[in-house]
Design a protein around this motif. Structure first.
Motif, PDB file in Angstrom:
ATOM      1  N   ARG A  11     -17.348 102.629  57.606  1.00  0.00           N
ATOM      2  CA  ARG A  11     -16.587 103.509  58.494  1.00  0.00           C
ATOM      3  C   ARG A  11     -17.526 103.998  59.577  1.00  0.00           C
ATOM      4  O   ARG A  11     -18.675 104.351  59.314  1.00  0.00           O
ATOM      5  N   VAL A  62      -7.954 101.642  62.716  1.00  0.00           N
ATOM      6  CA  VAL A  62      -8.369 102.606  63.726  1.00  0.00           C
ATOM      7  C   VAL A  62      -7.477 103.827  63.526  1.00  0.00           C
ATOM      8  O   VAL A  62      -6.260 103.684  63.433  1.00  0.00           O
ATOM      9  N   TRP A  86      -9.797  91.483  65.054  1.00  0.00           N
ATOM     10  CA  TRP A  86      -8.980  92.683  64.893  1.00  0.00           C
ATOM     11  C   TRP A  86      -7.825  92.348  63.965  1.00  0.00           C
ATOM     12  O   TRP A  86      -7.025  91.462  64.278  1.00  0.00           O
ATOM     13  N   TYR A 111     -14.170  98.967  59.120  1.00  0.00           N
ATOM     14  CA  TYR A 111     -14.457  97.562  59.378  1.00  0.00           C
ATOM     15  C   TYR A 111     -15.184  96.935  58.197  1.00  0.00           C
ATOM     16  O   TYR A 111     -15.630  97.622  57.281  1.00  0.00           O
ATOM     17  N   ILE A 150     -15.730  89.498  66.931  1.00  0.00           N
ATOM     18  CA  ILE A 150     -14.924  90.625  66.471  1.00  0.00           C
ATOM     19  C   ILE A 150     -13.534  90.098  66.188  1.00  0.00           C
ATOM     20  O   ILE A 150     -12.907  89.467  67.051  1.00  0.00           O
ATOM     21  N   GLU A 177     -14.706  92.266  61.133  1.00  0.00           N
ATOM     22  CA  GLU A 177     -13.270  92.518  61.205  1.00  0.00           C
ATOM     23  C   GLU A 177     -12.997  94.013  61.269  1.00  0.00           C
ATOM     24  O   GLU A 177     -13.414  94.775  60.393  1.00  0.00           O
ATOM     25  N   ILE A 178     -12.294  94.426  62.323  1.00  0.00           N
ATOM     26  CA  ILE A 178     -11.832  95.803  62.435  1.00  0.00           C
ATOM     27  C   ILE A 178     -10.546  95.875  61.621  1.00  0.00           C
ATOM     28  O   ILE A 178      -9.568  95.178  61.918  1.00  0.00           O
ATOM     29  N   ALA A 187      -4.855  96.914  62.727  1.00  0.00           N
ATOM     30  CA  ALA A 187      -5.793  97.664  63.561  1.00  0.00           C
ATOM     31  C   ALA A 187      -5.388  97.612  65.029  1.00  0.00           C
ATOM     32  O   ALA A 187      -5.497  98.606  65.749  1.00  0.00           O
ATOM     33  N   TYR A 218     -17.050  97.325  52.963  1.00  0.00           N
ATOM     34  CA  TYR A 218     -16.358  98.109  53.980  1.00  0.00           C
ATOM     35  C   TYR A 218     -17.253  99.232  54.477  1.00  0.00           C
ATOM     36  O   TYR A 218     -18.035  99.808  53.727  1.00  0.00           O
ATOM     37  N   LEU A 261     -13.269 103.979  63.075  1.00  0.00           N
ATOM     38  CA  LEU A 261     -13.049 102.551  62.824  1.00  0.00           C
ATOM     39  C   LEU A 261     -13.410 102.273  61.374  1.00  0.00           C
ATOM     40  O   LEU A 261     -14.458 102.707  60.899  1.00  0.00           O
ATOM     41  N   ALA A 321     -16.469  98.892  69.024  1.00  0.00           N
ATOM     42  CA  ALA A 321     -16.313  97.693  68.186  1.00  0.00           C
ATOM     43  C   ALA A 321     -17.280  96.613  68.647  1.00  0.00           C
ATOM     44  O   ALA A 321     -17.907  95.939  67.819  1.00  0.00           O
TER      45      ALA A 321
END
Length: 95
Positions: free
Chosen positions: A59, A83, A5, A71, A3, A79-80, A9, A57, A69, A39
């Motif tokens: 949601r 938020v 971020w 991502y 993950i 990748e987040i 985010a 992308y 989120l 996440a």
């Protein structure tokens, strides 16, 4: 899969937690932990979220909450990107 971020985010998560903590400190900790746990769940099932018009992308509305989120998959990582609280604002990310 890791993950990642995005800085924006992380700042979203910090701001969201701080906002909630003004009114409900325990809820702020619980919601922040739930966002991070969601996440982490996405790593196991990255197709869980709704596909967005912008290629790559997705949601995901966090179950039982108004938090969302945004991502994407980047190479072998998730990748987040954003938020946000859907009651307070629309996503920054343009689609």
């Amino acid at each position: 899969m890791r993950i990642l971020w995005a800085r924006s985010a992380l700042l979203d998560l910090i701001a969201l937690r701080a906002y909630i903590a003004q009114y409900h400190p325990q809820a702020a900790d619980r919601i922040a932990a739930e966002i991070v746990a969601t996440a982490e769940l996405l790593v196991l099932n990255p197709a869980l979220g709704t596909v967005l018009p912008k290629p790559g992308y997705r949601r995901l509305v966090i179950g039982g909450t108004v938090y969302v989120l945004i991502y994407r998959l980047r190479d072998e990582d998730l990748e987040i990107v954003e938020v946000f609280d859907a009651r307070r604002r629309h996503p920054r990310t343009k689609f």
